[in-house]
Design an enzyme around this catalytic site. Sequence first.
Site, PDB file in Angstrom:
ATOM      1  N   CYS A 194      -3.111   8.195   3.334  1.00  9.09           N
ATOM      2  CA  CYS A 194      -2.718   8.013   2.324  1.00  9.09           C
ATOM      3  C   CYS A 194      -4.623   7.899   0.683  1.00  9.09           C
ATOM      4  O   CYS A 194      -4.120   7.991  -0.136  1.00  9.09           O
ATOM      5  CB  CYS A 194      -2.151   6.633   2.430  1.00  9.09           C
ATOM      6  SG  CYS A 194      -3.563   4.964   3.133  1.00  9.09           S
ATOM      7  N   GLU A 200       1.348  -1.172  -0.124  1.00  8.59           N
ATOM      8  CA  GLU A 200      -0.364   0.017   0.129  1.00  8.59           C
ATOM      9  C   GLU A 200       1.072   1.300   0.136  1.00  8.59           C
ATOM     10  O   GLU A 200       1.602   1.099   1.049  1.00  8.59           O
ATOM     11  CB  GLU A 200      -0.732   0.222   1.237  1.00  8.59           C
ATOM     12  CG  GLU A 200      -1.296  -1.227   1.124  1.00  8.59           C
ATOM     13  CD  GLU A 200      -2.372  -1.142   0.347  1.00  8.59           C
ATOM     14  OE1 GLU A 200      -3.085  -0.055  -0.164  1.00  8.59           O
ATOM     15  OE2 GLU A 200      -3.251  -2.085   0.252  1.00  8.59           O
TER      16      GLU A 200
HETATM   17  P1  NAP Z   1       8.779   4.728   4.837  1.00  8.93           P
HETATM   18  O1  NAP Z   1       9.328   5.969   5.559  1.00  8.93           O
HETATM   19  O2  NAP Z   1       8.538   4.020   3.301  1.00  8.93           O
HETATM   20  O3  NAP Z   1       8.624   4.167   5.647  1.00  8.93           O
HETATM   21  C1  NAP Z   1       7.709   2.916   6.378  1.00  8.93           C
HETATM   22  C2  NAP Z   1       7.647   2.205   6.740  1.00  8.93           C
HETATM   23  O4  NAP Z   1       9.347   1.657   6.241  1.00  8.93           O
HETATM   24  C3  NAP Z   1       8.229   2.246   8.263  1.00  8.93           C
HETATM   25  O5  NAP Z   1       7.899   1.248   9.562  1.00  8.93           O
HETATM   26  C4  NAP Z   1      10.080   2.169   7.688  1.00  8.93           C
HETATM   27  O6  NAP Z   1      10.334   2.616   9.459  1.00  8.93           O
HETATM   28  C5  NAP Z   1       9.875   1.448   7.375  1.00  8.93           C
HETATM   29  N1  NAP Z   1      11.117   0.785   6.296  1.00  8.93           N
HETATM   30  C6  NAP Z   1      11.927   1.915   5.867  1.00  8.93           C
HETATM   31  N2  NAP Z   1      12.991   1.528   5.038  1.00  8.93           N
HETATM   32  C7  NAP Z   1      13.084   0.523   5.405  1.00  8.93           C
HETATM   33  C8  NAP Z   1      13.659  -1.191   4.854  1.00  8.93           C
HETATM   34  N3  NAP Z   1      15.111  -0.997   3.891  1.00  8.93           N
HETATM   35  N4  NAP Z   1      13.862  -1.959   5.125  1.00  8.93           N
HETATM   36  C9  NAP Z   1      12.483  -2.141   5.769  1.00  8.93           C
HETATM   37  N5  NAP Z   1      11.633  -1.138   6.830  1.00  8.93           N
HETATM   38  C10 NAP Z   1      11.807  -0.286   5.927  1.00  8.93           C
HETATM   39  O7  NAP Z   1       6.946   5.817   4.787  1.00  8.93           O
HETATM   40  P2  NAP Z   1       6.313   6.388   5.992  1.00  8.93           P
HETATM   41  O8  NAP Z   1       7.120   7.882   5.065  1.00  8.93           O
HETATM   42  O9  NAP Z   1       6.203   6.224   6.787  1.00  8.93           O
HETATM   43  O10 NAP Z   1       5.393   6.941   4.637  1.00  8.93           O
HETATM   44  C11 NAP Z   1       4.880   7.850   4.507  1.00  8.93           C
HETATM   45  C12 NAP Z   1       4.440   6.635   3.248  1.00  8.93           C
HETATM   46  O11 NAP Z   1       3.206   6.230   3.404  1.00  8.93           O
HETATM   47  C13 NAP Z   1       3.276   8.346   2.400  1.00  8.93           C
HETATM   48  O12 NAP Z   1       3.252   8.346   1.376  1.00  8.93           O
HETATM   49  C14 NAP Z   1       1.721   7.692   2.007  1.00  8.93           C
HETATM   50  O13 NAP Z   1       0.951   7.895   0.921  1.00  8.93           O
HETATM   51  C15 NAP Z   1       2.371   5.560   1.802  1.00  8.93           C
HETATM   52  N6  NAP Z   1       1.009   5.206   2.862  1.00  8.93           N
HETATM   53  C16 NAP Z   1      -0.014   4.795   1.886  1.00  8.93           C
HETATM   54  C17 NAP Z   1      -1.056   4.321   2.822  1.00  8.93           C
HETATM   55  C18 NAP Z   1      -2.012   3.183   2.124  1.00  8.93           C
HETATM   56  O14 NAP Z   1      -2.935   2.101   2.616  1.00  8.93           O
HETATM   57  N7  NAP Z   1      -2.170   2.693   0.714  1.00  8.93           N
HETATM   58  C19 NAP Z   1      -0.858   4.491   3.840  1.00  8.93           C
HETATM   59  C20 NAP Z   1      -0.695   5.146   4.780  1.00  8.93           C
HETATM   60  C21 NAP Z   1       1.210   5.847   4.182  1.00  8.93           C
HETATM   61  P3  NAP Z   1      11.394   3.773   9.771  1.00  8.93           P
HETATM   62  O15 NAP Z   1       9.978   3.665  10.683  1.00  8.93           O
HETATM   63  O16 NAP Z   1      11.715   2.808  11.546  1.00  8.93           O
HETATM   64  O17 NAP Z   1      11.989   3.902   8.649  1.00  8.93           O
END
Ligand code: NAP
Length: 511
Positions: free
Chosen positions: A294, A257
Amino acid sequence: MTELLQNYLGGRWQTGTGAGSTLTDPVLGTPLVRIDASGLDLAEGFAFAREQGGKALRAMSYRERAAMLSAAVKVLQANRDVYFDISTANSGTVKNDSAVDVDGAIFTLGQYAKMGDTLGERHYLLDGELARLGKDPLFQSQHILTPTRGVALFINAFNFPAWGLWEKAAPALLSGVPVIVKPASATAWLTQRMVQDVVEAGVLPNGALSIICGNPDGLLDQLQPFDVVSFTGSASTAAKIRSHPAVVKHSVRVNIEADSINSALLLPDASPEAFDLLVKEVVREMTVKSGQKCTAIRRIFVPEALYDAAAAGISARLGRTTVGNPRSEGVRMGAVVSQSQLASIQEGLALLKTQAETLYDGAQQTLVDASPTACCIAPTLLGVRNADEATLVHDVEVFGLVATLIAYRDLEHALQGVRRGQGSLAVSLYGDDPAALASTAVELADSHGRVHVISPEVGALHTGHGNVMPQSLHGGPGRAGGGEELGGLRALNFYHRRSAVQASTNVLEKL
Ligand code: NAP
């Protein structure tokens, strides 16, 4: 020194061995708690979940697991006030916005408990009817769905620390699959507290639910063939997960997602009532959880002739939204979650402004009881009069309180514009003519996980553009990640394996 939160892995509470990172209050800037996942024995933790948690869950029927979800609901309800306090402190949300996350989580879990009860005392599910394989009807095929014998690893985004856990854990646990959750670091506290409450209440078998707070090295290296990963977050992290060697080597099933540039569309010839419903919903979507959803509306398509009226209507309502410290009387919109999110919103806004005019400028709004260092920012409405000249609006996701109004010439022009988002989670349509609304819904269905159709007759009844209901599908094709969650019992498919059993009718009747 702030409290160091514990991880629950391998059936016991464990602290990391490193310095960890500190979670802060985005409004006051004060340190709250610390998290750390370094030095954990991940291999042992994953094995414990698979072997102990999975075995215990699979020994239960769907009905027994549904009762287990009901028991978890009671635990969460009893601790609801604590969750609201953590949300205010760690996410900077006002009470109504905390409710979207906390009550949304409890509601979703409760719905799966009810749906699961209807599956009865079975331990696997039949899929479809018997199918004859040849002329003689004695040898036939029956598809069955059995729970996968791995773990479900959840890697979650920061914006829904409560709902993000339970909307995934409900169908996984109901399916009989143990869960390991890694919440986003910035807001891990609420997820950790909920897991702690449920684990300590003893309502789940040991190993059924584990939590890792922080981002440990080698997390994805633990994946094995029957594990599944459900990821919510940015497209760039999603790409890393999809291409991780363990995922590729073991064909691990992954649900993504990701980003989504969702739209609202006012149909040509819409009545003033439909117009008002669009205006109200756009403002709600821009301001609930400071637009950090999102599914939030990012692009608003209106007929050229209504562009100025829509700009005026949305701006007037935005101007009445008080923004600031969520603890202050009268504040309707709190903070964004962190300094880095604030910076990312400002950066995205500056980029969009290179191709758009500013119709309502949040920077001019006075904030309530918020210091200059608070992560508070008022909403901004941008506008594009000549849609053919703008490209960034369809491509840059500003994750928070910014939306862009776009003028269209005719319905075909509007549909082309919506599709330029390259696949989104949700689109909402506003109009009066049932036939026109239905045909537009079908036109946009292939590029959206959910089409939310609003006519005046459902103006007071509808569940909201951005609200994800457990009964309806959540996910979207293309840019939105290509994933599918929820959608009632359809969500169980991800946690089951489908097999065809080919046998004599006498054998198949015993299934
Ligand atoms: P993110 O930076 O991609 O982080 C998401 C998750 O991935 C966090 O738990 C992060 O951990 C983890 N992560 C980061 N790098 C990783 C790696 N190399 N290996 C494994 N895990 C890793 O996203 P965000 O900033 O938290 O969220 C914002 C984004 O999420 C927006 O773009 C939004 O559109 C999207 N979103 C989508 C939905 C949906 O249902 N489609 C819902 C909500 C949000 P850490 O926090 O520890 O770095």
